[in-house]
Scaffold this motif. Structure first.
Motif, PDB file in Angstrom:
ATOM      1  N   VAL A 239      83.886 -38.453 -11.754  1.00 53.62           N
ATOM      2  CA  VAL A 239      83.628 -37.752 -10.481  1.00 53.62           C
ATOM      3  C   VAL A 239      83.356 -36.277 -10.740  1.00 53.62           C
ATOM      4  O   VAL A 239      82.402 -35.689 -10.205  1.00 53.62           O
ATOM      5  CB  VAL A 239      84.831 -37.935  -9.530  1.00 53.62           C
ATOM      6  N   LEU A 240      84.191 -35.643 -11.570  1.00 52.34           N
ATOM      7  CA  LEU A 240      84.021 -34.225 -11.859  1.00 52.34           C
ATOM      8  C   LEU A 240      82.706 -33.951 -12.568  1.00 52.34           C
ATOM      9  O   LEU A 240      81.979 -33.002 -12.225  1.00 52.34           O
ATOM     10  CB  LEU A 240      85.195 -33.740 -12.717  1.00 52.34           C
ATOM     11  N   GLU A 241      82.362 -34.787 -13.552  1.00 53.16           N
ATOM     12  CA  GLU A 241      81.140 -34.555 -14.328  1.00 53.16           C
ATOM     13  C   GLU A 241      79.896 -34.633 -13.457  1.00 53.16           C
ATOM     14  O   GLU A 241      78.984 -33.815 -13.581  1.00 53.16           O
ATOM     15  CB  GLU A 241      81.067 -35.581 -15.463  1.00 53.16           C
ATOM     16  N   LYS A 242      79.846 -35.590 -12.549  1.00 54.51           N
ATOM     17  CA  LYS A 242      78.661 -35.707 -11.701  1.00 54.51           C
ATOM     18  C   LYS A 242      78.567 -34.557 -10.708  1.00 54.51           C
ATOM     19  O   LYS A 242      77.468 -34.084 -10.397  1.00 54.51           O
ATOM     20  CB  LYS A 242      78.668 -37.049 -10.972  1.00 54.51           C
ATOM     21  N   CYS A 243      79.701 -34.091 -10.208  1.00 47.50           N
ATOM     22  CA  CYS A 243      79.671 -32.926  -9.311  1.00 47.50           C
ATOM     23  C   CYS A 243      79.120 -31.700 -10.041  1.00 47.50           C
ATOM     24  O   CYS A 243      78.245 -30.995  -9.522  1.00 47.50           O
ATOM     25  CB  CYS A 243      81.073 -32.644  -8.770  1.00 47.50           C
ATOM     26  N   VAL A 244      79.632 -31.434 -11.250  1.00 53.43           N
ATOM     27  CA  VAL A 244      79.186 -30.256 -12.003  1.00 53.43           C
ATOM     28  C   VAL A 244      77.728 -30.405 -12.428  1.00 53.43           C
ATOM     29  O   VAL A 244      76.934 -29.457 -12.323  1.00 53.43           O
ATOM     30  CB  VAL A 244      80.108 -30.047 -13.231  1.00 53.43           C
TER      31      VAL A 244
END
Length: 593
Positions: free
Chosen positions: A426-431
Motif C-alpha cells: 500500500v505504501l509503495e504504490k502511494c509513493v
C-alpha cells in the motif's frame, strides 16, 4: 460658483443625453441583444452535435462491453446460454467491423494526402509504439500456436477455434500499422462517424483483454485446484483443458502449454492499445496549441550507474524467486511454506527500496521547485487516472490480507511477513503514484527562467516597481478642465533621472539565474530507471505463476474459496496492468527529466 455651474452643465451634457438619443441608444442596445442571442444560438448549435456525438459513442461502447462481458460470464458458469464458439464468433465479428472502419479511415487519408491532419505529439511516442510492436509479435506467435493446436484437434473441435486466431492475427497486424501511422491524428472531418469507429476499436480491445484475462484466470484456478487436490486439501477432480480426442501431430501438448506463457503479453498488448485509442477518441475535434504540436526533446542519460545496476539485481532476483517458487510450491507442505516465505521476504525488501527511492525523488522535487507543466495533454491525464484506478486492485488484496492475518486461526511461518508485505505494498504504490504524477506534471527550467518561488523571481517585481514614474494621488480627468488636464500630464511625465537611476540596477534575469543542478537530475534519472526495472520484476512474478495469494491459505480461510477466487480474478489483472502501465509511465518520466 460660476465654475462649478459650468462644470455641472458640461457633466450633464456629457453623461445625461436627451430623450431622442436615449431612444436611439435603447434601439441599438436591443439590436446588440439580438445579435448576442443569435451568436449564442449559433455557438450552441455548433457545440451540440460534438457533445451528442461523444455521449452517443460512449454509450455505444459501454453497451458493447456489457454484451461481451455478459457472454463471458455465461461461459465461465459453463451453462447452456453461451459456449466458447459463441464468444469467439462475437469477438471475431467485432474485429472484422474494426478492420472495416480502419480500412475506410486509411482510404480517406490516402485520398486526402495533400491535406494532412493535425497531429498530437504527446499521443504516442516512438518507444511506446516499439513496445507495442514487440507485444504484438508475441501475440502473433500465440495465434500461430492456436492455429497449430486447431490443426491437431480439427477432427473434434469447432471450426471457430481455427477462424478466431486467423482473424485475430489479421486484426493485430492491421492495428499495429494503424497505431504507427495514424494514432497521433486529430480528426476534424466526419467527426460523428469517426467517434463511433474509434470507440468501437477501444472497446473491442477491452473485450479481447477481458477474454484473455478470464482464460488466464481459469487456467490459474485449475492449477490451484490441482495442487490442493494433490496435497489432500480438496477431494475433487479437475477436468482436462484439452479436447477429448487424439492429436494428429506431435506438437499439440507443446502448443497447449506454451499458450499460457504467452497469454500475459497478449493481455498487456490489448489494454495498452485501448488506452492509446481512447486518447485518439478524446482528441477528435480538439484544437491544438503550438506546444501540443511541438515535441519536447529529451536529455542525455550520462552518469547512469547505480539505478540500472540495482534494477538489474532486482530483475535477476525476481527470476530466481520465480523459478524456486514454481518448483517448490507443488512439493510437500514444508517446501510450499518455505517457498511462500521466500516470496514475502523478497517482496518486503524490494518494496521498501522502491518506497525509499520514490520518497527521495519527491524530496528532490520539493527542494528544486521546478515549474508546473499546465499545457492540455489528454495522454498525461489518462496516465494519471489509470495509475490511480489500477491501484485499487492491489490495495484490495493488501487490505484483505491484513484482515485475514488479524483473524487467522492458524500460525504459519509467513503470517507476519504477509502482513508486512501487504502494508508495504500500500505504501509503495502511494509513493510511486505521487512520484510519477509529480514528474509528469513538472517541466525543466528553460534557459534564463527563474524558479516560481525563488527570491530572484520575487525580486523582479520589486525592481520593476522602482522604475515607475513619480505619481501623487488619483487623477480623475472627467472633472478637470483642459488647462488643468495639460498641467497634470506635464507634471506626470517621467523624469529622465528616474530612468538613469534604474539603468544601474542589475535585473536578476538571464545569466544571473542558475538552472537545476545536473547532479540532482541524474539522481532522478537513476530513481526512474530503478523503479522501471523493479516494476518489470514485480510484473513477471504474478504473470508467470508466482501467486502466493492462491497458495498461502490465510485469505481463503477468512473469506471462503468462492469469494476469494472472485476477488483474485478481479484484482490480479488490475495489479498486472498497474505494473506494466507504471513501466511505461516511468520510461516517459526518465525521458522527460
Amino acid at each position: 460658483m460660476v465654475e462649478h455651474s459650468s462644470l455641472d452643465t458640461m457633466f450633464l451634457n456629457k453623461y445625461c443625453p436627451s430623450s431622442s438619443s436615449s431612444s436611439s441608444s435603447s434601439s441599438s442596445s436591443s439590436d446588440r441583444d439580438g445579435k448576442l442571442l443569435h451568436a449564442l444560438r449559433g455557438s450552441l448549435g455548433k457545440k451540440y452535435p460534438q457533445k451528442s456525438g461523444e455521449v452517443l459513442s460512449a454509450q455505444y461502447g459501454l453497451n458493447l462491453l456489457l454484451v461481451g462481458v455478459s457472454l463471458m460470464l455465461a461461459l465461465a458458469y459453463q451453462g447452456p446460454s453461451a459456449s466458447e464458439e459463441t464468444v469467439l464468433a462475437f469477438l471475431s465479428a467485432l474485429m472484422l467491423l474494426q478492420l472495416f472502419w480502419m480500412g475506410c479511415y486509411m482510404g480517406r487519408r490516402e485520398r486526402r494526402r495533400s491535406a494532412p491532419p493535425e497531429r498530437d505529439a504527446h499521443a504516442a511516442t516512438s518507444w511506446i509504439k516499439g513496445g507495442l510492436t514487440m507485444l504484438a509479435l508475441l501475440s502473433l506467435i500465440m495465434d500461430a500456436f492456436r492455429i497449430g493446436s486447431f490443426v491437431g484437434y480439427q477432427a473434434c473441435v469447432s471450426v471457430m477455434l481455427g477462424v478466431y486466431p486467423v482473424v485475430h492475427a489479421l486484426h493485430t497486424i492491421s492495428q499495429v500499422h494503424f497505431i504507427w501511422f495514424h494514432i497521433k491524428d486529430v480528426i476534424k472531418r466526419y467527426e460523428t462517424f469517426e467517434r463511433f469507429g474509434v470507440i468501437h476499436a477501444v472497446f473491442t480491445n477491452l473485450l479481447l483483454w477481458s477474454n484473455g484475462v478470464m482464460t488466464e484466470a481459469e487456467h490459474a484456478l485449475n492449477d490451484h485446484k490441482k495442487r490442493l487436490a494433490a496435497l489432500g486439501y480438496l477431494n475433487f477432480t479437475v477436468g482436462s483443458e484439452e479436447p477429448n480426442c487424439n492429436c494428429t501431430t506431435s506438437a499439440c501438448s507443446m502448443f497447449s502449454s506454451s499458450l499460457y506463457y504467452l497469454c500475459p503479453f497478449n493481455i498487456e498488448y490489448h489494454i495498452f492499445v485501448s488506452a492509446l485509442l481512447f486518447v485518439m477518441w478524446k482528441n477528435i475535434g480538439r484544437k491544438l496549441d503550438q506546444q501540443t504540436k511541438r515535441k519536447q526533446g529529451s536529455t542525455g542519460g550520462s552518469c547512469l550507474l547505480l539505478g540500472p545496476m540495482l534494477g538489474l539485481l532486482a530483475l535477476a532476483s525476481s527470476i530466481t524467486v520465480l523459478t524456486i517458487y514454481i518448483i517448490h510450491v507443488e512439493e510437500s507442505a514444508d517446501a510450499r511454506e518455505a517457498a511462500i516465505s521466500m516470496y514475502y521476504c523478497f517482496g518486503i525488501v524490494i518494496l521498501a527500496c522502491m518506497s525509499a527511492a520514490g520518497a527521495v525523488g519527491l524530496l528532490i522535487y520539493r527542494v528544486e521547485d521546478w515549474p508546473m507543466d499546465t499545457t492540455p495533454n489528454p495522454a498525461r491525464t489518462l496516465d494519471s487516472k489509470l495509475l490511480l484506478g489500477s491501484s485499487v486492485g492491489s490495495w484490495l488484496l493488501s487490505w484483505c490480507s491484513v484482515v485475514a492475518v488479524g483473524g487467522a486461526q492458524s500460525y504459519p511461518s509467513y503470517r507476519w511477513s504477509s502482513l508486512a508485505y501487504a502494508l508495504l505494498l500500500v505504501l509503495e504504490k502511494c509513493v510511486q503514484n505521487l512520484f510519477i504524477i509529480e514528474s509528469l506534471y513538472r517541466r525543466r527550467l528553460e534557459p534564463g527562467e527563474c524558479p516560481p518561488n525563488s527570491p530572484s523571481h520575487r525580486e523582479i517585481y520589486s525592481v520593476t516597481a522602482t522604475m515607475a514614474p513619480p505619481y501623487d494621488g488619483i487623477i480623475n480627468h472627467a472633472f478637470e478642465s483642459s488647462d488643468r488636464h495639460r498641467e497634470v500630464l506635464q507634471t506626470s511625465k517621467p523624469d529622465n533621472n528616474t530612468f538613469d537611476k534604474t539603468k544601474d540596477v542589475s535585473l536578476p534575469i538571464g545569466l544571473g539565474v542558475k538552472s537545476s543542478p545536473s547532479r540532482k537530475r541524474q539522481v532522478l534519472k537513476n530513481i526512474a530507471i530503478f523503479l522501471f526495472m523493479c516494476n518489470i520484476s514485480l510484473w513477471i512474478l504474478p504473470a508467470f505463476g508466482c501467486r502466493p495469494q492462491f497458495d498461502n491459505g490465510l485469505e481463503e480461510a477468512s473469506f471462503g474459496f468462492p469469494i476469494w477466487s472472485t476477488v483474485l480474478n478481479f484484482a490480479l489483472p488490475m495489479s498486472l496492468f498497474y505494473r506494466m502501465h507504471s513501466v511505461a509511465a516511468l520510461f516517459e518520466v526518465f525521458r522527460k527529466i
